[in-house]
Design a protein around this motif. Structure first.
Motif, PDB file in Angstrom:
ATOM      1  N   ASP A  44      22.842 -73.813  69.607  1.00 22.74           N
ATOM      2  CA  ASP A  44      23.762 -74.719  70.302  1.00 22.74           C
ATOM      3  C   ASP A  44      25.015 -75.070  69.502  1.00 22.74           C
ATOM      4  O   ASP A  44      25.818 -75.882  69.938  1.00 22.74           O
ATOM      5  CB  ASP A  44      23.040 -76.006  70.702  1.00 22.74           C
ATOM      6  N   GLY A  45      25.187 -74.491  68.340  1.00 20.26           N
ATOM      7  CA  GLY A  45      26.331 -74.828  67.500  1.00 20.26           C
ATOM      8  C   GLY A  45      27.551 -73.983  67.817  1.00 20.26           C
ATOM      9  O   GLY A  45      27.470 -72.741  67.788  1.00 20.26           O
ATOM     10  N   THR A  48      31.692 -85.727  70.081  1.00 17.76           N
ATOM     11  CA  THR A  48      30.737 -85.179  71.048  1.00 17.76           C
ATOM     12  C   THR A  48      29.372 -84.889  70.439  1.00 17.76           C
ATOM     13  O   THR A  48      28.337 -85.270  71.001  1.00 17.76           O
ATOM     14  CB  THR A  48      31.275 -83.876  71.668  1.00 17.76           C
ATOM     15  N   MET A  49      29.340 -84.223  69.303  1.00 14.26           N
ATOM     16  CA  MET A  49      28.088 -83.727  68.741  1.00 14.26           C
ATOM     17  C   MET A  49      27.440 -84.676  67.739  1.00 14.26           C
ATOM     18  O   MET A  49      26.221 -84.894  67.782  1.00 14.26           O
ATOM     19  CB  MET A  49      28.330 -82.371  68.070  1.00 14.26           C
ATOM     20  N   ALA A  50      28.236 -85.228  66.831  1.00 15.79           N
ATOM     21  CA  ALA A  50      27.652 -86.048  65.767  1.00 15.79           C
ATOM     22  C   ALA A  50      26.830 -87.231  66.294  1.00 15.79           C
ATOM     23  O   ALA A  50      25.754 -87.507  65.764  1.00 15.79           O
ATOM     24  CB  ALA A  50      28.759 -86.535  64.820  1.00 15.79           C
ATOM     25  N   PRO A  51      27.286 -87.943  67.344  1.00 16.96           N
ATOM     26  CA  PRO A  51      26.479 -89.061  67.838  1.00 16.96           C
ATOM     27  C   PRO A  51      25.150 -88.633  68.467  1.00 16.96           C
ATOM     28  O   PRO A  51      24.252 -89.469  68.617  1.00 16.96           O
ATOM     29  CB  PRO A  51      27.392 -89.719  68.889  1.00 16.96           C
ATOM     30  N   ILE A  52      25.041 -87.374  68.846  1.00 20.94           N
ATOM     31  CA  ILE A  52      23.776 -86.891  69.416  1.00 20.94           C
ATOM     32  C   ILE A  52      22.751 -86.672  68.320  1.00 20.94           C
ATOM     33  O   ILE A  52      21.577 -87.029  68.468  1.00 20.94           O
ATOM     34  CB  ILE A  52      24.002 -85.577  70.203  1.00 20.94           C
ATOM     35  N   PHE A  53      23.199 -86.114  67.203  1.00 25.54           N
ATOM     36  CA  PHE A  53      22.263 -85.693  66.168  1.00 25.54           C
ATOM     37  C   PHE A  53      22.200 -86.632  64.966  1.00 25.54           C
ATOM     38  O   PHE A  53      21.210 -86.611  64.228  1.00 25.54           O
ATOM     39  CB  PHE A  53      22.632 -84.284  65.691  1.00 25.54           C
ATOM     40  N   PHE A  54      23.229 -87.426  64.770  1.00 26.69           N
ATOM     41  CA  PHE A  54      23.263 -88.267  63.577  1.00 26.69           C
ATOM     42  C   PHE A  54      23.630 -89.707  63.929  1.00 26.69           C
ATOM     43  O   PHE A  54      23.935 -90.024  65.071  1.00 26.69           O
ATOM     44  CB  PHE A  54      24.262 -87.691  62.558  1.00 26.69           C
ATOM     45  N   LYS A  65      27.143 -71.496  77.972  1.00 24.30           N
ATOM     46  CA  LYS A  65      26.489 -72.315  78.997  1.00 24.30           C
ATOM     47  C   LYS A  65      25.064 -72.666  78.596  1.00 24.30           C
ATOM     48  O   LYS A  65      24.617 -73.812  78.785  1.00 24.30           O
ATOM     49  CB  LYS A  65      26.492 -71.579  80.335  1.00 24.30           C
ATOM     50  N   ASP A  66      24.345 -71.705  78.050  1.00 17.62           N
ATOM     51  CA  ASP A  66      22.987 -71.978  77.594  1.00 17.62           C
ATOM     52  C   ASP A  66      22.992 -73.038  76.497  1.00 17.62           C
ATOM     53  O   ASP A  66      22.124 -73.917  76.456  1.00 17.62           O
ATOM     54  CB  ASP A  66      22.330 -70.696  77.082  1.00 17.62           C
ATOM     55  N   ALA A  67      23.963 -72.950  75.610  1.00 20.31           N
ATOM     56  CA  ALA A  67      24.082 -73.941  74.545  1.00 20.31           C
ATOM     57  C   ALA A  67      24.414 -75.313  75.105  1.00 20.31           C
ATOM     58  O   ALA A  67      23.885 -76.333  74.645  1.00 20.31           O
ATOM     59  CB  ALA A  67      25.151 -73.504  73.551  1.00 20.31           C
ATOM     60  N   MET A  68      25.302 -75.339  76.094  1.00 22.23           N
ATOM     61  CA  MET A  68      25.676 -76.613  76.702  1.00 22.23           C
ATOM     62  C   MET A  68      24.466 -77.298  77.335  1.00 22.23           C
ATOM     63  O   MET A  68      24.309 -78.519  77.244  1.00 22.23           O
ATOM     64  CB  MET A  68      26.765 -76.402  77.750  1.00 22.23           C
ATOM     65  N   PHE A  70      19.588 -82.645  74.536  1.00 23.38           N
ATOM     66  CA  PHE A  70      19.465 -83.456  73.329  1.00 23.38           C
ATOM     67  C   PHE A  70      20.196 -84.791  73.472  1.00 23.38           C
ATOM     68  O   PHE A  70      19.796 -85.787  72.857  1.00 23.38           O
ATOM     69  CB  PHE A  70      20.004 -82.697  72.123  1.00 23.38           C
ATOM     70  N   ALA A  71      21.251 -84.813  74.265  1.00 24.20           N
ATOM     71  CA  ALA A  71      21.952 -86.081  74.505  1.00 24.20           C
ATOM     72  C   ALA A  71      21.034 -87.067  75.217  1.00 24.20           C
ATOM     73  O   ALA A  71      21.093 -88.279  74.966  1.00 24.20           O
ATOM     74  CB  ALA A  71      23.209 -85.842  75.318  1.00 24.20           C
ATOM     75  N   GLU A  72      20.187 -86.560  76.103  1.00 23.15           N
ATOM     76  CA  GLU A  72      19.242 -87.411  76.829  1.00 23.15           C
ATOM     77  C   GLU A  72      17.954 -87.625  76.041  1.00 23.15           C
ATOM     78  O   GLU A  72      17.263 -88.631  76.244  1.00 23.15           O
ATOM     79  CB  GLU A  72      18.904 -86.769  78.184  1.00 23.15           C
TER      80      GLU A  72
END
Length: 233
Positions: free
Chosen positions: A10-11, A114-120, A202-205, A211-213
């Motif tokens: 997903d990166g 977008t990404m950092a708040p999901i994982f960290f 799209k698969d990554a999105m 992961f956001a949910e």
């Protein structure tokens, strides 16, 4: 010996390299790095990349990190005549500029929002939003000034991949960037014109949205730079 690409699913940097390899029809072995288990933090991985970042390319024992450098190396080594990385100095300079712009400004500011708040343990702030807006405005200006169908030319180049995948993370969190008409049209034309490449993104999105949910538990990761968000169990 087939190229090996150590990547996450997903990166955006990993996605960009995968898209280039697919577009150029260069055979490679995709090796998934389990970020949640900290496989990139092991001594073995550090032998390939002391930065312990993803992706890493292994070309018969030649290890290369930094996705921009990997994209350039793939073209120069395996498809040197491809328009994906033009030989003309000025055309190549524009491609290189867009790669640098994405790394230093566009992806740097967008992924922090977008990404950092999901994982960290990061928050989406007004300042973070302002930086996203600034990055979008600059990118929109570049597209207007150049006046081409793609980010660096009137055809696809390696610069399109990282900028596209950075923008994809905005869609993943339902950020509306439609007012940036040049970006919006270029982004959607990429989806339409390159469906096999879009599928990779799209698969990554879909994963990012999941992961956001359902935030992943990275409490065992012991990340040296980013603070780990605590998951309530």
């Amino acid at each position: 010996m087939v190229l090996k690409l150590y990547a996450v699913s997903d990166g955006p940097p990993s996605l960009s390299v995968r898209q280039a390899l697919k577009y150029l029809d260069v055979p490679f072995e995709l090796i998934n790095v389990d970020y949640g288990r900290g496989e990139h933090m092991t001594p073995e991985y550090a032998q390939m990349n002391p930065q312990k970042e993803i992706p890493v390319l292994d070309d018969e024992g030649f290890f290369l990190s930094e996705s921009n450098a990997i994209l350039q190396y793939i073209c120069d080594s395996y498809k040197p005549t491809s328009d994906l990385y033009p030989q003309d100095p000025k055309l190549r300079a524009i491609v290189n500029h867009r790669l640098c712009f994405n790394l230093s400004t566009y992806y740097a500011n967008i992924s922090a929002y977008t990404m950092a708040p999901i994982f960290f343990d990061y928050k989406r702030t007004d300042l973070g939003l302002k930086k996203v807006t600034m990055a979008l405005e600059v990118f929109e200006t570049y597209l207007k000034k150049l006046g081409t169908s793609h980010v660096a030319s009137n055809h696809l180049t390696i610069a399109d991949f990282p900028l596209f995948n950075s923008t994809m993370t905005l869609e993943a969190i339902n950020y509306d960037f439609s007012k940036y008409t040049k970006i919006y049209n270029w982004y959607n034309n990429f989806k339409k014109n390159y469906p096999e490449l879009w599928k990779i993104s799209k698969d990554a999105m879909t994963e990012i949205q999941y992961f956001a949910e359902n935030p992943p538990d990275l409490s065992n990761l012991n990340h040296p730079i980013h603070p780990i968000r605590k998951i309530n169990k």
